[in-house]
Design a protein around this motif. Structure first.
Motif, PDB file in Angstrom:
ATOM      1  N   ARG A   9       0.814  -1.222   0.000  1.00  0.00           N
ATOM      2  CA  ARG A   9       0.000   0.000   0.000  1.00  0.00           C
ATOM      3  C   ARG A   9       0.844   1.266   0.000  1.00  0.00           C
ATOM      4  O   ARG A   9       0.535   2.188  -0.769  1.00  0.00           O
ATOM      5  N   PRO A  10       1.927   1.354   0.786  1.00  0.00           N
ATOM      6  CA  PRO A  10       2.739   2.585   0.710  1.00  0.00           C
ATOM      7  C   PRO A  10       3.350   2.814  -0.675  1.00  0.00           C
ATOM      8  O   PRO A  10       3.416   3.950  -1.144  1.00  0.00           O
ATOM      9  N   ILE A  11       3.778   1.740  -1.321  1.00  0.00           N
ATOM     10  CA  ILE A  11       4.349   1.867  -2.669  1.00  0.00           C
ATOM     11  C   ILE A  11       3.288   2.407  -3.627  1.00  0.00           C
ATOM     12  O   ILE A  11       3.543   3.331  -4.405  1.00  0.00           O
ATOM     13  N   LEU A  12       2.086   1.835  -3.560  1.00  0.00           N
ATOM     14  CA  LEU A  12       0.999   2.261  -4.444  1.00  0.00           C
ATOM     15  C   LEU A  12       0.580   3.703  -4.168  1.00  0.00           C
ATOM     16  O   LEU A  12       0.346   4.475  -5.103  1.00  0.00           O
ATOM     17  N   ARG A  13       0.493   4.059  -2.911  1.00  0.00           N
ATOM     18  CA  ARG A  13       0.065   5.423  -2.554  1.00  0.00           C
ATOM     19  C   ARG A  13       1.079   6.471  -2.993  1.00  0.00           C
ATOM     20  O   ARG A  13       0.735   7.621  -3.225  1.00  0.00           O
ATOM     21  N   ASN A  14       2.347   6.064  -3.127  1.00  0.00           N
ATOM     22  CA  ASN A  14       3.390   6.983  -3.592  1.00  0.00           C
ATOM     23  C   ASN A  14       3.572   6.935  -5.103  1.00  0.00           C
ATOM     24  O   ASN A  14       4.532   7.490  -5.632  1.00  0.00           O
ATOM     25  N   GLY A  15       2.669   6.227  -5.802  1.00  0.00           N
ATOM     26  CA  GLY A  15       2.726   6.175  -7.252  1.00  0.00           C
ATOM     27  C   GLY A  15       3.745   5.199  -7.799  1.00  0.00           C
ATOM     28  O   GLY A  15       4.065   5.233  -8.986  1.00  0.00           O
ATOM     29  N   GLY A  16       4.261   4.328  -6.956  1.00  0.00           N
ATOM     30  CA  GLY A  16       5.286   3.377  -7.380  1.00  0.00           C
ATOM     31  C   GLY A  16       4.709   2.113  -7.997  1.00  0.00           C
ATOM     32  O   GLY A  16       3.503   1.883  -7.967  1.00  0.00           O
ATOM     33  N   ALA A  39      -2.946  -4.614  -0.337  1.00  0.00           N
ATOM     34  CA  ALA A  39      -2.945  -3.665  -1.450  1.00  0.00           C
ATOM     35  C   ALA A  39      -4.120  -2.705  -1.315  1.00  0.00           C
ATOM     36  O   ALA A  39      -5.079  -2.977  -0.582  1.00  0.00           O
ATOM     37  N   THR A  40      -4.051  -1.607  -2.057  1.00  0.00           N
ATOM     38  CA  THR A  40      -5.122  -0.603  -2.027  1.00  0.00           C
ATOM     39  C   THR A  40      -6.266  -0.965  -2.968  1.00  0.00           C
ATOM     40  O   THR A  40      -7.299  -0.298  -2.964  1.00  0.00           O
ATOM     41  N   LEU A  62     -10.799  -5.544   3.144  1.00  0.00           N
ATOM     42  CA  LEU A  62     -10.641  -5.169   4.548  1.00  0.00           C
ATOM     43  C   LEU A  62     -11.649  -4.080   4.905  1.00  0.00           C
ATOM     44  O   LEU A  62     -12.236  -3.439   4.024  1.00  0.00           O
ATOM     45  N   GLU A  63     -11.839  -3.854   6.196  1.00  0.00           N
ATOM     46  CA  GLU A  63     -12.822  -2.864   6.651  1.00  0.00           C
ATOM     47  C   GLU A  63     -12.555  -1.471   6.118  1.00  0.00           C
ATOM     48  O   GLU A  63     -13.483  -0.715   5.858  1.00  0.00           O
ATOM     49  N   ASP A  64     -11.275  -1.121   5.914  1.00  0.00           N
ATOM     50  CA  ASP A  64     -10.936   0.225   5.436  1.00  0.00           C
ATOM     51  C   ASP A  64     -11.030   0.363   3.909  1.00  0.00           C
ATOM     52  O   ASP A  64     -10.697   1.399   3.356  1.00  0.00           O
ATOM     53  N   GLY A  65     -11.459  -0.723   3.225  1.00  0.00           N
ATOM     54  CA  GLY A  65     -11.603  -0.687   1.775  1.00  0.00           C
ATOM     55  C   GLY A  65     -10.400  -1.228   1.027  1.00  0.00           C
ATOM     56  O   GLY A  65     -10.459  -1.426  -0.182  1.00  0.00           O
ATOM     57  N   ASP A  66      -9.285  -1.435   1.715  1.00  0.00           N
ATOM     58  CA  ASP A  66      -8.110  -2.038   1.087  1.00  0.00           C
ATOM     59  C   ASP A  66      -8.340  -3.541   0.947  1.00  0.00           C
ATOM     60  O   ASP A  66      -9.380  -4.056   1.349  1.00  0.00           O
ATOM     61  N   TRP A  67      -7.342  -4.227   0.390  1.00  0.00           N
ATOM     62  CA  TRP A  67      -7.482  -5.656   0.116  1.00  0.00           C
ATOM     63  C   TRP A  67      -6.340  -6.450   0.735  1.00  0.00           C
ATOM     64  O   TRP A  67      -5.213  -5.958   0.809  1.00  0.00           O
ATOM     65  N   MET A  68      -6.662  -7.666   1.130  1.00  0.00           N
ATOM     66  CA  MET A  68      -5.667  -8.639   1.562  1.00  0.00           C
ATOM     67  C   MET A  68      -5.832  -9.857   0.655  1.00  0.00           C
ATOM     68  O   MET A  68      -6.942 -10.344   0.440  1.00  0.00           O
ATOM     69  N   VAL A  69      -4.718 -10.312   0.101  1.00  0.00           N
ATOM     70  CA  VAL A  69      -4.738 -11.500  -0.751  1.00  0.00           C
ATOM     71  C   VAL A  69      -3.742 -12.491  -0.179  1.00  0.00           C
ATOM     72  O   VAL A  69      -2.595 -12.128   0.099  1.00  0.00           O
ATOM     73  N   VAL A  70      -4.183 -13.725  -0.024  1.00  0.00           N
ATOM     74  CA  VAL A  70      -3.299 -14.784   0.437  1.00  0.00           C
ATOM     75  C   VAL A  70      -3.016 -15.682  -0.763  1.00  0.00           C
ATOM     76  O   VAL A  70      -3.950 -16.214  -1.377  1.00  0.00           O
TER      77      VAL A  70
END
Length: 168
Positions: A9-16, A39-40, A62-70
Motif C-alpha cells: 500500500r505505501p508503494i501504491l500510494r506513492n505512485g510506485g 494492497a489498495t 478489509l474494513e478500510d476498503g483495502d485488500w488482503m490477498v493470500v
C-alpha cells in the motif's frame, strides 16, 4: 510455518510500481510458505501471474476498503512454462541469442518482440533474462509464437526459447 507478509500500500500510494517487490517476496518464500499481500485495490492482473507460478489466490476486502490477498502454493510448484511447445527438443537450434539478464522491464520484452518481428517462421530465439517474463507470455501467444522456459539450476536466471510463428 508463518505467512510472509508484504504490504504494498505505501508503494501504491506513492505512485510506485510494486511488481518487483512482490516477485522479490515470492522468491524469498520457503517451500510451502504462503504470501499475505496487502494492497489498495484488488490486484486482478497478479492472480494470473501467481497462478502461472503455481499459487492459488484468496482475496478479501478489509474494513478500510483495502485488500488482503493470500497466495498459497500448489502441492507441486510449476517449474517450466510451455505454450504450443510441440516437442521443443525437435526445434531447430537457436538462430538468435539475446542476453537480457541485466535489463529492466519493459526492455527485455521490447527487444524480444523486436527480434521476433524480423525472424522467419520456425526460427528459434534463445533469451536469457533476470526474471521470468510473465507479461511477455500473453504477447507471444497472441502473435502465434511457441515458447518454453524455466529457471536455471541456480534459480538466478530465466531461460526462454521461442519458436517464431507465422506472420499475420
Amino acid at each position: 510455518m508463518n505467512d510472509l507478509e508484504l504490504d504494498i500500500r505505501p508503494i501504491l500510494r506513492n505512485g510506485g510500481e510494486p511488481f518487483g517487490a512482490i516477485m522479490g517476496a515470492v522468491d524469498q518464500l520457503a517451500r510451502g510458505q504462503r504470501l499475505r499481500l496487502y494492497a489498495t485495490f484488488r490486484p486482478e492482473p497478479l492472480f494470473q501471474v501467481m497462478a502461472n507460478r503455481g499459487f492459488a489466490s484468496d482475496a478479501s476486502r478489509l474494513e478500510d476498503g483495502d485488500w488482503m490477498v493470500v497466495f498459497t502454493p500448489a502441492a507441486a510448484p510449476i517449474d517450466m512454462v510451455e505454450s504450443r511447445a510441440e516437442a521443443p527438443e525437435t526445434w531447430a537450434d537457436p538462430a538468435y541469442y539475446l542476453d537480457c539478464s541485466e535489463l529492466v522491464p519493459p526492455e527485455p520484452m521490447t527487444r524480444i518482440l523486436g527480434r521476433l518481428d524480423t525472424m522467419a517462421e520456425g526460427e528459434v530465439l534463445f533469451a536469457l533474462l533476470g526474471r521470468e517474463p510473465v507479461f511477455l507470455y500473453p504477447e507471444l501467444q497472441a502473435r502465434g509464437h511457441a515458447f518454453v522456459g524455466d529457471h536455471d539450476e541456480t534459480g538466478t536466471a530465466y531461460r526462454l526459447m521461442i519458436r517464431a510463428g507465422r506472420k499475420a
